[in-house]
Design a protein around this motif. Structure first.
Motif, short mmCIF file in Angstrom:
data_model
loop_
_atom_site.label_atom_id
_atom_site.label_comp_id
_atom_site.label_asym_id
_atom_site.label_seq_id
_atom_site.Cartn_x
_atom_site.Cartn_y
_atom_site.Cartn_z
N PHE A 167 -15.47 50.63 50.87
CA PHE A 167 -16.35 50.95 51.99
C PHE A 167 -15.85 52.15 52.80
N GLY A 168 -14.59 52.54 52.62
CA GLY A 168 -14.01 53.55 53.50
C GLY A 168 -13.93 52.95 54.89
N LYS B 299 -18.84 59.04 57.13
CA LYS B 299 -19.81 59.33 56.09
C LYS B 299 -19.32 58.78 54.77
N GLY B 300 -18.57 57.71 54.84
CA GLY B 300 -17.99 57.18 53.61
C GLY B 300 -16.75 57.99 53.30
N GLY B 301 -16.16 57.73 52.19
CA GLY B 301 -14.90 58.41 51.90
C GLY B 301 -13.83 57.80 52.79
N ILE C 121 -11.04 61.83 51.61
CA ILE C 121 -11.12 61.90 50.16
C ILE C 121 -12.36 61.11 49.75
N THR C 122 -13.16 61.70 48.88
CA THR C 122 -14.42 61.04 48.48
C THR C 122 -14.12 59.98 47.43
N LYS C 123 -15.16 59.24 47.09
CA LYS C 123 -14.99 58.18 46.10
C LYS C 123 -14.45 58.69 44.79
N ASP C 124 -14.86 59.92 44.40
CA ASP C 124 -14.36 60.43 43.12
C ASP C 124 -13.12 61.31 43.28
#
Ligand code: G1P
Length: 875
Positions: A336-337, A348-350, A392-395
């Motif tokens: 969920f960040g 914004k996520g991440g 850092i983003t999900k990927d």
């Protein structure tokens, strides 16, 4: 506590759960769909910030806003039952589902919501049973509001963006595919489909639908919709007027007459996807009651499996079950960040930089094989000026800042090192230090003091003068992070606070602020690095480093007078100027010289801090200087200003003397421990706003960064106390977290929330770094299963209280493809911490050596068993 565990698998029940404003996260194993659900069936379902299936809901919406609920209406003769309304409710929750049972005079109801562990959809199953002796005619209608766009459209063209809505009605449900993604910065053609499919237990599709809010409400509203209260006819075909309207998945199922005791089930499958094939695939896997039940059982099994990788058994049902939920928290934070749950209505996520390193900390315990690659990747976020990308983003891609603000948190370099150190201790993999990786490069320069306008580069990696990507060892990254900070001081010769440190609320002293607290931690890391380098020296006598770095390794060339803050600033300015465009040239440096340089720095800084920041009269440390160059802590106009972080860092860094630690602990108890609750406040009440230091002090006292019982700092306090050999005190703090979390005033499900407020209520559920640190402290310090360069040093700090009146504690965790099972036995109660009587590794007795009881990894490896038992007898 407000809940009761009903098994040993973490399942708990809450009676009348609507009394509390609570939510449970639902997701699958890779976070493919993120949901929150409350006892009112409220909470949103989304993929990410730009793809909300249902309207975004923050904490107050859960109980106040009907349009964020998954609702279901049952029309009986003259009565309407609305399932989101309470009616003798009992909530049951487990990994990872919510089940509400309720009873009305005539019907028993059960509503189950879960996200299958292997699919990105939320499933809702509604079961109804006639509890009367008579036949009961029911008309059922489900209602899921569809939002189908980005969170920001809630207050940015909410209506205009609804004009983009296009729906398609299907035999089993509704697909909403807006024509565009509305964003004035650049509109795009929308490719996502938001869908809800439904059927009843005979696999019969709904009879028809009310696909827009206009059509569902008629002349009524969400409290009294015409579709339920009047005779509005459901439709099966789309008519043009449905375009451009707020949509909803309101399915009318066929009227049914239920005999005495007869039951019926309804199913909804909800999600967001770019591929219609995915929808069909998911539907095929879930299109019968049997398949859904199977998926539900598998989901529970899968989560429990995941949680069993590391296992604790304290023989106490409540504590064991509570720990299961705490163990899940780091994964939830990863998925969920710090966004996407009702309290976390920002971001914004991440994940943020700190979160990232906390996650790896747990990962090192639960899934150690995944840690190396993650550590290496995460270090690519470091800039040549020692700062780093903050998200850092999900990927795994880096973003400078989630809100595009140019800023720097001065504590950021501390965490990667602490995690890396744990990795090295666990694996003895020194080679990781020499792995070459690039640096992060964006528009931000000189620690956010300069911005390169028109920065174009898309790959965000640092290049050298000849335009080649510059690669350097992980060790160089570490050195840069710490050396830059050593020179980055303010007027008190303390490392600058810049835009904040661990405490995000200390964000208004960017030009003059200094953080003594984290200067302690930099001094600690510099010293600790020398130990790592000493180990590396056994392999390598020399290493290569960026030529410009020699400016900061001043003792090797032209030394800087460390007591002169201006001299330090000048040297840093030279380095930052030179690295604006790096040469790419490397120089050879003796590991020995490097050790000597770092040693000198850490020693100077440690002495400086220990002497100059100790408030002898008050018996604790000052941790900050504000934007008016004033000391922030100590006595001011009769009021004591004290911050827990400052004390924790001083103790944890091992720099404060034993005497100082003893006095500081006394002051913590005196000024920060609550009179009514067992917990410790993050700071005393400063009694006024503090715009020269940060926004934190503007929150109500007792909330968030203004004096809450802030669990991350509390658990670090426990960790620091254990580290300083104060086991009883450490236990007191660890226990205070458990007591506060399970106290009925906390009004929360089992977990560690981010903080408890002045009333003892837990806020910001599930997503907190405290959970990682709690598990880490439990394993390393309380149970004393410490890794040292691959070996295991056994140093338990157990007290009678840890045993919950029993005589055995067990822990299991993975170790190099095997499983280590450690059991601690004690005989009688004791006032002091237990000491080791004897230890057996399988049948073999482990003798004590110079460091204590050490089990060599070579010995463990030589045991040819999948599960290895260690028995520790205490006296
Ligand atoms: C949160 C943030 C963390 C920050 C802390 C104090 O803590 O996530 O980065 O350091 O507030 O401002 P957490 O939620 O991890 O307990």
């Amino acid at each position: 506590m407000i809940y009761k565990f009903i098994d040993d698998k973490g399942t708990f029940v809450v009676e009348n759960p609507h009394r509390y404003n609570l939510y449970l996260p639902l997701t699958n194993q890779d976070g493919g769909l993120l949901s929150a659900i409350s006892p009112h069936l409220a909470g949103d379902i989304k993929l990410d910030n730009d793809h909300f299936l249902t309207p975004p809901a923050s904490i107050e919406d859960l109980r106040s806003n009907l349009l964020c609920r998954r609702d279901f209406f049952i029309r009986l003769d003259r009565e309407t039952i609305r399932l989101s309304y309470p009616s003798k409710d009992i909530l049951e929750a487990g990994f990872l589902y919510q089940k509400i049972t309720k009873e009305t005079k005539r019907i028993s109801i059960e509503i189950l919501n879960f996200v299958p562990y292997n699919l990105a959809v939320e499933v809702m199953r509604v079961s109804l049973r006639n509890r009367t002796k008579k036949r009961l005619k029911i008309i059922p209608t489900s209602f899921i509001p569809l939002y189908g766009r980005s969170e920001k459209n809630l207050r940015d063209h909410r209506h205009v963006s609804s004009l983009l809505n296009r729906i398609q009605l299907d035999k089993y449900g509704i697909y909403l595919k807006p024509t565009m993604v509305f964003d004035e910065k650049g509109h795009k053609i929308n490719e996502s489909t938001y869908f809800v499919l439904g059927f009843e237990d005979t696999a019969r599709p709904p009879e028809g639908q009310f696909p827009t809010l206009d059509y569902f409400y008629g002349q009524g509203d969400l409290v009294n919709p015409d579709a339920i209260e009047k005779d509005t006819k459901p439709v099966n075909k789309k008519i043009p007027e449905f375009d451009g309207k707020e949509a909803c998945a309101a399915f009318r199922f066929g009227a049914r007459t239920l005999k005495k005791n007869e039951s019926i089930e309804y199913f909804l499958i909800m999600g967001v996807t770019k591929s219609r094939d995915e929808i069909e695939k998911a539907f095929r896997k879930l299109n019968s009651p049997k398949k859904i039940e199977k998926s539900f059982q598998e989901t529970k099994k899968n989560w429990l499996n995941y949680l069993s990788q590391v296992n604790f058994n304290f023989q106490d049902k409540n504590f064991n079950n509570w720990l299961l939920w705490v163990k899940l928290q780091p994964l939830l934070r990863k998925l969920f960040g710090c966004s996407f749950l009702p309290h976390f209505d920002y971001g914004k996520g991440g994940r943020g930089w700190r979160d990232l390193w906390q996650d790896v900390l747990t990962l090192l315990i639960t899934e150690p094989h995944k840690a190396r690659a993650l550590i290496l990747n995460n270090f690519k976020g470091v800039r040549i000026d020692g700062s780093n990308a903050t998200v850092i983003t999900k990927d795994g891609a880096f973003i400078s800042d989630r809100n595009r603000i140019s800023r720097v948190w001065m504590d950021h370099a501390i965490w990667p090192y602490l995690t890396l150190r744990f990795y090295l201790n666990k694996t003895a993999d020194l080679n990781i230090l020499l792995e070459e990786i690039p640096y992060f490069r964006d528009q931000q320069f000189k620690r956010a003091q300069e911005i390169e306008l028109g920065f174009q580069q898309k790959d965000f990696v640092l290049r050298q003068k000849n335009n080649k990507i510059y690669q350097a060892s992980l060790l160089e990254h570490l050195l840069i992070q710490h050396l830059v900070e050593f020179f980055n001081v303010g007027k008190h010769n303390i490392i600058r606070l810049e835009n904040a440190d661990w405490n995000d609320g200390l964000d208004m002293a960017a030009s003059e602020g200094e953080s003594v607290a984290f200067s302690f931690m930099y001094a600690h890391n510099l010293k600790d690095l020398t130990l790592v380098l000493a180990k590396l020296k056994e392999k390598r006598k020399n290493i290569t480093l960026l030529k410009e770095l020699s400016l900061l390794l001043d003792t090797l060339g032209s030394p800087v007078a460390y007591s002169d803050y201006r001299a330090k600033q000048r040297r840093l300015a030279q380095y930052l100027e030179r690295t604006n465009k790096i040469s790419g040239q490397k120089i050879n440096i003796k590991v020995d010289s490097l050790i000597a340089d770092l040693e000198k720095k850490s020693q100077h800084l440690s002495e400086w801090l220990k002497e100059k920041e100790w408030l002898a009269q008050d018996g604790f440390f000052n941790g900050y200087y504000d934007n008016q160059v004033r000391r922030a802590e100590g006595r001011l106009k009769g009021k004591v200003r004290m911050i827990l972080t400052s004390q924790v860092c001083a103790m944890m860094s091992q720099i404060a003397t034993d005497e100082q630690v003893r006095k500081t602990w006394g002051s913590i108890k005196r000024y920060l421990q609550d009179k009514n609750f067992p917990g410790f406040h993050l700071n005393t009440d400063f009694g006024s706003l503090y715009p020269a230091l940060g926004r934190g002090f503007s929150f109500s006292y007792g909330d968030k960064e203004n004096g809450a019982f802030f669990n991350h700092m509390s658990v670090m306090l426990a960790y620091a106390l254990y580290k300083r050999d104060l086991s009883k005190e450490g236990f007191m703090v660890m226990d205070s977290i458990y007591k506060m979390a399970t106290n009925s005033q906390a009004q929360i499900y089992p977990m560690i929330p981010e903080y408890f407020n002045a009333q003892g209520k837990g806020l910001y559920h599930y997503l907190t770094g405290s959970a990682s640190w709690y598990i880490y402290t439990l394993l390393q310090e309380v149970l004393g299963l410490r890794f040292i360069w691959g070996d295991i040093l056994l140093k338990p700090r157990l007290l009678s209280e840890n045993f919950f009146h029993h005589h055995k504690i067990e822990a299991r965790f993975p170790w190099q493809g095997k499983c280590l099972k450690v059991a601690f036995f004690r005989s009688a109660d004791k006032k002091k911490p237990y000491e080791i009587k004897e230890i057996f590794l399988e049948q073999r007795k482990i003798l004590s050596c110079a460091y204590g009881h050490l089990i060599k990894s070579s010995l463990l490896k030589s045991i040819n068993k999948k599960e290895i038992t260690i028995k520790i007898y205490l006296k």
